[in-house]
Design a protein around this motif. Structure first.
Motif, mmCIF file in Angstrom:
data_model
loop_
_atom_site.group_PDB
_atom_site.id
_atom_site.type_symbol
_atom_site.label_atom_id
_atom_site.label_comp_id
_atom_site.label_asym_id
_atom_site.label_seq_id
_atom_site.Cartn_x
_atom_site.Cartn_y
_atom_site.Cartn_z
ATOM 1 N N LYS A 20 0.834 -1.214 0.000
ATOM 2 C CA LYS A 20 0.000 0.000 0.000
ATOM 3 C C LYS A 20 0.863 1.257 0.000
ATOM 4 N N PHE A 21 1.911 1.244 0.810
ATOM 5 C CA PHE A 21 2.828 2.388 0.903
ATOM 6 C C PHE A 21 3.398 2.719 -0.477
ATOM 7 N N LEU A 22 3.908 1.695 -1.175
ATOM 8 C CA LEU A 22 4.490 1.926 -2.501
ATOM 9 C C LEU A 22 3.423 2.267 -3.533
ATOM 10 N N PHE A 33 2.804 -3.659 -7.900
ATOM 11 C CA PHE A 33 3.701 -3.952 -6.788
ATOM 12 C C PHE A 33 4.586 -5.158 -7.065
ATOM 13 N N GLY A 34 4.051 -6.182 -7.711
ATOM 14 C CA GLY A 34 4.809 -7.393 -7.980
ATOM 15 C C GLY A 34 5.971 -7.203 -8.941
ATOM 16 N N LEU A 35 5.935 -6.123 -9.716
ATOM 17 C CA LEU A 35 6.998 -5.874 -10.693
ATOM 18 C C LEU A 35 8.151 -5.045 -10.126
ATOM 19 N N TYR A 36 7.947 -4.393 -8.984
ATOM 20 C CA TYR A 36 8.993 -3.539 -8.422
ATOM 21 C C TYR A 36 10.306 -4.285 -8.186
ATOM 22 N N PRO A 37 10.270 -5.448 -7.503
ATOM 23 C CA PRO A 37 11.553 -6.130 -7.231
ATOM 24 C C PRO A 37 12.298 -6.533 -8.503
ATOM 25 N N LEU A 38 11.549 -6.946 -9.512
ATOM 26 C CA LEU A 38 12.155 -7.343 -10.784
ATOM 27 C C LEU A 38 12.839 -6.146 -11.447
ATOM 28 N N MET A 107 12.620 4.958 2.546
ATOM 29 C CA MET A 107 11.677 5.638 3.439
ATOM 30 C C MET A 107 10.912 4.622 4.292
ATOM 31 N N TRP A 108 10.516 3.497 3.672
ATOM 32 C CA TRP A 108 9.801 2.444 4.390
ATOM 33 C C TRP A 108 10.685 1.879 5.513
#
Length: 136
Positions: A20-22, A33-38, A107-108
């Motif tokens: 949610k934060f991102l 959200f699932g694509l951020y780490p990749l 930031m998180w």
């Protein structure tokens, strides 16, 4: 919070709150959200190949292929043919978004450090790494 809650729901709460934060801060970027780490992995290891990504994330190659297609369609990466494989390169736009995600992740982490303190945060991070390593 109840004292008898098992670990998985607690980890799930942290995961969902992080999502949610991102997502709240990146809603205009058209990236799930699932694509951020990749995207971050590609940013940090430009030229990485699909097989290496699958190994890094402990996912099958078909899942990686689908996610790479999404990133490519959005203009965040390019897949460059290289003999029998494809190197994955990040575009300028992908670089910008990856940096933004990494800044938000920092930031998180700062938010967590404010809750539990720096020493406890370091212990927490080391414990998570130890558990993950032991489960893989």
């Amino acid at each position: 919070m109840d004292d008898d809650v098992p670990t998985v729901p607690l980890v799930s709460i942290i995961y969902r709150e992080h999502a949610k934060f991102l997502n709240d801060r990146l809603k205009d970027e058209n990236l799930s959200f699932g694509l951020y780490p990749l995207l971050i992995k590609i940013y940090k290891h430009e030229g990485i190949i699909q097989e290496q990504l699958a190994q890094s994330f402990h996912l099958n190659e078909s899942t990686i292929t689908r996610n790479l297609k999404k990133l490519e369609d959005k203009g965040f990466i390019e897949r460059i043919p290289d003999k029998r494989t494809k190197r994955i390169e990040i575009t300028d736009n992908g670089r910008k978004i990856a940096q933004k995600v990494m800044d938000l992740d920092e930031m998180w982490d700062d938010k967590i450090k404010d809750i539990i303190g720096l020493e406890e945060y370091d212990n927490f991070l080391n414990t998570l790494k130890e558990i993950s390593g032991g489960l893989l």
